[in-house]
Design a protein around this motif. Sequence first.
Motif, short mmCIF file in Angstrom:
data_model
loop_
_atom_site.label_atom_id
_atom_site.label_comp_id
_atom_site.label_asym_id
_atom_site.label_seq_id
_atom_site.Cartn_x
_atom_site.Cartn_y
_atom_site.Cartn_z
N THR A 226 0.91 -1.10 -0.14
CA THR A 226 0.02 0.03 -0.04
C THR A 226 0.93 1.40 0.03
N VAL A 227 1.96 1.35 0.79
CA VAL A 227 2.68 2.45 1.01
C VAL A 227 4.13 1.99 0.66
N ASP A 228 4.60 2.80 -0.38
CA ASP A 228 5.93 2.46 -0.84
C ASP A 228 6.95 3.63 -0.29
N THR A 229 7.95 3.29 0.42
CA THR A 229 8.75 4.21 1.07
C THR A 229 9.77 4.82 -0.03
N LEU A 230 9.93 4.15 -1.28
CA LEU A 230 10.88 4.62 -2.28
C LEU A 230 12.35 4.61 -1.70
N ASP A 231 12.61 3.88 -0.56
CA ASP A 231 13.94 3.96 0.07
C ASP A 231 14.95 3.51 -1.01
N TRP A 232 14.78 2.56 -2.03
CA TRP A 232 15.94 2.21 -2.87
C TRP A 232 16.24 3.29 -3.73
N THR A 233 15.77 4.67 -3.66
CA THR A 233 16.36 5.93 -4.12
C THR A 233 16.89 6.75 -3.40
N THR A 234 17.31 6.26 -2.23
CA THR A 234 18.13 6.92 -1.04
C THR A 234 17.73 8.41 -0.89
N PRO A 235 16.18 8.83 -0.60
CA PRO A 235 15.93 10.03 -0.54
C PRO A 235 16.29 10.85 0.82
N GLY A 236 16.74 10.02 1.72
CA GLY A 236 17.08 10.53 3.02
C GLY A 236 16.42 10.01 4.06
N THR A 237 16.85 9.89 5.24
CA THR A 237 16.17 9.08 6.24
C THR A 237 14.88 9.98 6.65
N ASP A 238 14.98 11.08 6.68
CA ASP A 238 13.81 11.88 7.00
C ASP A 238 12.54 11.87 5.99
N THR A 239 12.75 11.64 4.84
CA THR A 239 11.65 11.38 4.17
C THR A 239 11.26 10.12 4.14
N ILE A 240 11.93 8.99 4.47
CA ILE A 240 11.67 7.82 4.46
C ILE A 240 10.69 7.68 5.79
N VAL A 241 11.01 8.16 6.90
CA VAL A 241 10.14 8.27 7.98
C VAL A 241 8.60 9.13 7.69
N ARG A 242 8.89 10.08 7.00
CA ARG A 242 7.45 11.02 6.75
C ARG A 242 6.57 10.15 6.01
N ARG A 243 7.14 9.35 4.81
CA ARG A 243 6.37 8.66 4.08
C ARG A 243 5.71 7.45 4.89
N VAL A 244 6.39 6.89 5.82
CA VAL A 244 5.78 5.79 6.50
C VAL A 244 4.59 6.57 7.39
N LEU A 245 5.26 7.43 8.17
CA LEU A 245 4.10 7.99 9.08
C LEU A 245 2.88 8.82 8.44
N ASP A 246 3.05 9.24 7.07
CA ASP A 246 2.16 9.80 6.55
C ASP A 246 1.10 8.88 5.88
N GLY A 247 1.65 7.66 5.38
CA GLY A 247 0.68 6.65 4.97
C GLY A 247 0.26 5.63 5.80
N ALA A 248 0.45 5.71 7.14
CA ALA A 248 -0.18 4.84 8.11
C ALA A 248 -1.61 4.86 8.26
N ALA A 249 -2.17 3.71 8.19
CA ALA A 249 -3.66 3.75 8.30
C ALA A 249 -3.94 2.18 8.56
N PRO A 250 -5.19 1.91 9.11
CA PRO A 250 -5.39 0.53 9.45
C PRO A 250 -5.41 -0.37 8.23
N GLY A 251 -4.65 -1.44 8.26
CA GLY A 251 -4.32 -2.61 7.19
C GLY A 251 -3.46 -2.14 6.14
N VAL A 252 -2.55 -1.12 6.18
CA VAL A 252 -1.67 -0.88 5.20
C VAL A 252 -0.27 -1.89 5.33
N VAL A 253 0.34 -2.07 4.14
CA VAL A 253 1.14 -2.78 3.91
C VAL A 253 2.69 -1.91 3.37
N VAL A 254 3.49 -1.55 4.17
CA VAL A 254 4.65 -0.94 3.77
C VAL A 254 5.78 -1.69 3.35
#
Length: 290
Positions: A226-254
């Motif tokens: 459901t949520v793609d962190t795009l961490d393979w692009t090495t966007p920065g730790t802050d960006t990865i953290v934000r993407r996970v927390l912004d995308g968090a919702a019941p039942g999501v797959v990160v």
Amino acid sequence: MRSDHLRPDRRTLLKVALGLGAAATVHLIAADPASTPSRPARAAGTPPAAAAGPPAAAAGPPAGLPGRPPAYRLQPMTGATPPRFRPAAPPVRTRPFEKLPDLGRSVVLTFDDGPDARYTPDILATLRKHRVRAMFFVCGEMADTHRDLLREMADDGHVVGNHSWSHPLIPGLSRAAIRDELGRTSEVVDATLGTAPLWYRAPYGAWNRNSFEIGADLGMEPMAWTVDTLDWTTPGTDTIVRRVLDGAAPGVVVLSHDAGGNRSQSVAALRRYLPRLIDEGYRVTVPQRV
């Protein structure tokens, strides 16, 4: 506790469950400190996993270390959604699971492309610290090299899934080649853990009818995200953290990665967003087929 062998009666139940559909066959195990096992001591003679010291946040992978990934660089096709296919005869699916709804405030964390001796041990250590389970979709050629890490995943109660042998673009392969990619990986996991994977994920998120049919024939359910962190692009730790927390919702797959490139940012991000998810009331869970 992990069973050393899949009993015949359980194989029969799995085949029946596949025919009944996703809604009736998927359950979650909540991360429960009272029931989550800590990693048991290893038997004498079993090689230990790599030390779990924190990697440098921006350092590239050291040259020549064991566990160096193969020549290809694993870069998922971001935003790709599986196309619809003609309905196949049950129990073959036509789309993968993309989220697991109606399960309360739960999140499933998944890590692709490993195991890698430089990053996987740190991810396992963080999950163990917070007493939660995750899913690891392993590539066969990496798993074959790092069977000790496969055992560590299973010892900690994580779900080990199939991510093909060499991370190819599945729609470009023949049926025989797809079966080889998935089958060889399942064989390594089965030989190492005593049970074959029950879940698989297509490299790059690129599925086709043949992959659904062959995966089902091997006893596996397809899992996307459901949520793609795009961490393979090495966007920065802050960006990865934000993407996970912004995308968090019941039942999501990160979707995150523990191999296929420099995953130092992925390791550092997990240390930050996992306690935040727990503090916000999310249960970090894994699916289980029964």
